[in-house]
Design a protein around this motif. Structure first.
Motif, PDB file in Angstrom:
ATOM      1  N   CYS A  26      39.192  84.724  13.078  1.00 20.27           N
ATOM      2  CA  CYS A  26      39.702  85.688  12.399  1.00 20.27           C
ATOM      3  C   CYS A  26      40.902  86.206  12.964  1.00 20.27           C
ATOM      4  CB  CYS A  26      38.776  86.564  11.913  1.00 20.27           C
ATOM      5  SG  CYS A  26      39.731  88.180  11.130  1.00 20.27           S
ATOM      6  N   CYS A  29      39.740  90.306  13.667  1.00 16.85           N
ATOM      7  CA  CYS A  29      38.462  90.742  14.366  1.00 16.85           C
ATOM      8  C   CYS A  29      37.907  89.637  15.281  1.00 16.85           C
ATOM      9  CB  CYS A  29      37.401  91.038  13.556  1.00 16.85           C
ATOM     10  SG  CYS A  29      36.654  89.610  12.731  1.00 16.85           S
ATOM     11  N   CYS A  50      38.818  86.748   8.015  1.00 15.96           N
ATOM     12  CA  CYS A  50      37.128  86.764   7.400  1.00 15.96           C
ATOM     13  C   CYS A  50      37.352  87.584   6.358  1.00 15.96           C
ATOM     14  CB  CYS A  50      36.350  87.077   8.432  1.00 15.96           C
ATOM     15  SG  CYS A  50      36.294  89.092   8.900  1.00 15.96           S
ATOM     16  N   CYS A  53      37.829  91.345   6.937  1.00 16.01           N
ATOM     17  CA  CYS A  53      39.231  91.655   7.285  1.00 16.01           C
ATOM     18  C   CYS A  53      40.448  91.684   6.502  1.00 16.01           C
ATOM     19  CB  CYS A  53      39.830  91.182   8.622  1.00 16.01           C
ATOM     20  SG  CYS A  53      38.706  91.710  10.004  1.00 16.01           S
TER      21      CYS A  53
HETATM   22 ZN   LIG Z   1      37.795  89.342  10.806  1.00 11.44          ZN
END
Ligand SMILES: [Zn+2]
Ligand SMILES: [Zn+2]
Length: 627
Positions: A26, A29, A50, A53
């Motif tokens: 991601c 993150c 993801c 996020c």
């Molecule tokens: Zn993420």
């Protein structure tokens, strides 16, 4: 933003989306994608996140999505969309420049994914952010302590800036970024280095690697570009970077507490113009100055020279100093042409020696014209920077891949060490196999050190090389980037032609030319100088003892009129503006008409706290050449 493919009948524009297969983690993150952590594209920037996020939804009709169906976007796109809706300006001017937007897209979609997978950011230079692309052109100033760099910036900006220090006291031992904020609600402020280096909307984050001792010596003087004040609008287009005064003689033995050369190199690579300032009164190219100039190697074409305080010496001395300077520079700076030297007295104080007044004025105009051209050429530099990065990222990935493919099944560590010890030979092999130019390879010790630091010499920390990423990157290098640059060049040519048609006369070069800041509306002002006022000004004029020049015109020299203007109590920075507006032929003297304009500007604007107009309304221009 390019409108070629968006918002067409064919549906949403997804050409800038990062390919699924190029992304393993991601973007926000860094969680690894898997069967349970799925990939989601932000519909705005096209990066992959993801679900957590990229959990915001907004309508994106400008990208070809239906107005009625909100689209998934990432947190940072959501913030930028919503904050621009609410009207809060950002620190950087929003670039709608098609070339810059195109560059961002190419970088995000085809270059950055490879950089991320192969830790290019940790090895060499942090991944680029939008702030790096959007940053205004930077002008780096390097010079002796005594040369008056702060006054020089003040002269170009046309007003004081926060935290400015003039003079040789030790507090000038710092890097000061003089930047403009285009946010109308911003006020003058000084941002300390450690805060500056963590702001994500500024291009200074990679300065963190020079450590706390350096960040202590760094600050940003931010001033509003919308406030009244002379040429302050130059900061709408340019950011200045003032460096510590170069030490001379005895003092240069006292070292600096951080990697001065490294910092100068960092700025030299990212700025668009480097001004070397010399003091005509005491020319001294010390060892430290030579070290600083050596750190600029590879950027010689950005260098211009300013021979300041040229009014402090007589004509003969100036000739001698100029000659000595050219001779020294010829040995240090390596450009095919002779480097341009601007000679003058670049501050607001009256000239000590007026013999070269006309020359100095022309030199000042040339210098400002040069700075004014930077925003256009900065885009070329950005394209070149992305090209350089793309080639370096590709080479880096190929090195890692090559070394890993050659590892035996057993005794890997020993085999790797052997290859690292003779890295030049491995480079040769890669060069022959993939046709990578030898100039694109990193210095062997840089690669060795970074590999140890960031992976502990464990090549399994890199994912397998996806050959399609190399294909995509080659495509960007051979086709997309050249096309983007060609479009930019054509567009710039059209703009120049249009501007040449439009511009006439001697306007403030950073004034309303580009249409961004129209001159103040003047309809509610009584423009004519009423007879009573004219009689008053005329009496003052006569009392100052005007003299006739060669053409028989009665004039008062600036030195004679100065005290009277200062006595009105108007701030000196405003008086400077008023002077520039009223000395129509810029000869340093005022005729009765020009004097009347100056007095009337003081009475009708300055003393009533009204912002001064950027240029004189046509109705104020003297109609006859009387006197
Ligand atoms: Zn993420
Ligand atoms: Zn996004």
């Amino acid at each position: 933003m390019s409108s070629s493919s968006s918002a067409t009948a064919t549906g949403p524009d997804v050409s800038h989306w990062v390919k699924d297969e190029f992304v393993l983690n991601c973007e926000a993150c860094d969680t690894k994608f898997s069967m349970s952590v799925r990939k989601h594209h932000c519909r705005k920037c096209g990066s992959v996140f993801c679900a957590r996020c990229a959990a915001r939804y907004v309508a994106l009709p400008e990208l070809g999505f239906s107005k009625n169906s909100p689209q998934r976007v990432c947190e940072s796109c959501y913030t930028s969309i919503t904050s621009s809706d609410s009207g809060a300006g950002s620190t950087n001017a929003t670039h709608n420049d098609a070339t810059v937007e195109g560059l961002k897209r190419l970088y995000r979609a085809g270059i950055k994914p490879l950089e991320v997978q192969f830790k290019f950011g940790e090895f060499y230079s942090p991944v680029m952010t939008d702030a790096d692309f959007d940053a205004k052109p930077m002008v780096l100033l390097i010079g002796q302590y005594s040369v008056g760099k702060t006054s020089f910036i003040r002269y170009l900006v046309g007003r004081d800036f926060p935290g400015q220090r003039i003079g040789p006291e030790p507090t000038t031992d710092r890097f000061t970024i003089v930047a403009g904020s285009d946010d109308p609600s911003s006020t003058d402020t000084v941002i300390p280095g450690n805060a500056l280096a963590v702001q994500s909307d500024r291009p200074f984050r990679s300065l963190q690697r020079f450590g706390a001792a350096f960040l202590d010596k760094l600050e940003c003087a931010q001033t509003s570009t919308t406030a009244e004040g002379g040429k302050a609008s130059i900061l709408k287009h340019i950011t200045f970077v003032d460096t510590p005064g170069v030490l001379a003689g005895e003092k240069q033995r006292i070292g600096r507490s951080y990697d001065y050369t490294g910092v100068v190199e960092w700025f030299a690579g990212r700025c668009d113009r480097i001004l070397l300032l010399f003091d005509a009164h005491k020319l001294d190219i010390s060892d430290e100055f030579q070290t600083a100039i050596a750190a600029l190697r590879g950027h010689d074409e950005k260098i211009r020279v300013v021979l300041n305080k040229a009014d402090a010496v007589d004509a003969q001395q100036l000739m001698r100093v100029h000659g000595a300077l050219m001779w020294s520079l010829g040995k240090i700076i390596r450009t095919p042409e002779v480097v341009r030297v601007y000679v003058g007295s670049f501050w607001d104080n009256p000239l000590q020696n007026r013999i070269f007044e006309e020359l100095f004025r022309k030199e000042s105009t040339d210098l400002i014209d040069d700075l004014r051209s930077l925003p256009g050429s900065a885009i070329t530099r950005k394209v070149n920077e992305v090209v350089k990065r793309a080639r370096a990222a590709k080479t880096h990935a190929l090195i890692v891949d090559h070394l890993r493919n050659k590892l035996p099944l057993m005794f890997k560590e020993k085999a790797l060490q052997k290859m690292l010890d003779s890295l030049e030979n491995e480079y040769q092999e890669i060069h022959r196999k993939h046709g990578v130019p030898l100039g694109d390879f990193p210095r062997p010790e840089t690669f060795r050190r970074a590999l140890k630091t960031h992976t502990d010499n464990d090549l399994s920390k890199f994912p397998p090389l996806n050959q399609r990423m190399i294909v995509e990157l080659n495509d960007i290098l051979s086709s997309h980037l050249p096309r983007l640059h060609a479009q930019h060049t054509a567009e710039a040519g059209r703009k120049r032609a249009a501007e040449a048609k439009r511009s006439a006369g001697d306007e403030n070069p950073f004034g309303a030319k580009d249409g961004a800041t129209p001159p103040l509306s003047v309809t509610n002002k009584d423009w004519a100088v009423d007879p009573e006022s004219l009689a008053l000004y005329s009496g003052e004029f006569d009392a100052l003892g005007p003299v006739r020049d060669v053409d028989g015109k009665r004039k008062i020299h600036g030195n004679e009129v100065r005290d009277l203007l200062v006595a009105t109590g108007v701030a000196k920075s405003k008086l400077r503006q008023i002077w520039n507006l009223s000395d129509l032929d810029q000869d340093g003297s005022l005729t009765l008409e020009e004097f009347a304009i100056a007095r009337h500007l003081i009475e009708t604007f300055a003393l009533k706290d009204e912002p001064l107009p950027e240029e004189l309304p046509p109705s104020w221009m003297p109609t006859s050449d009387a006197q």
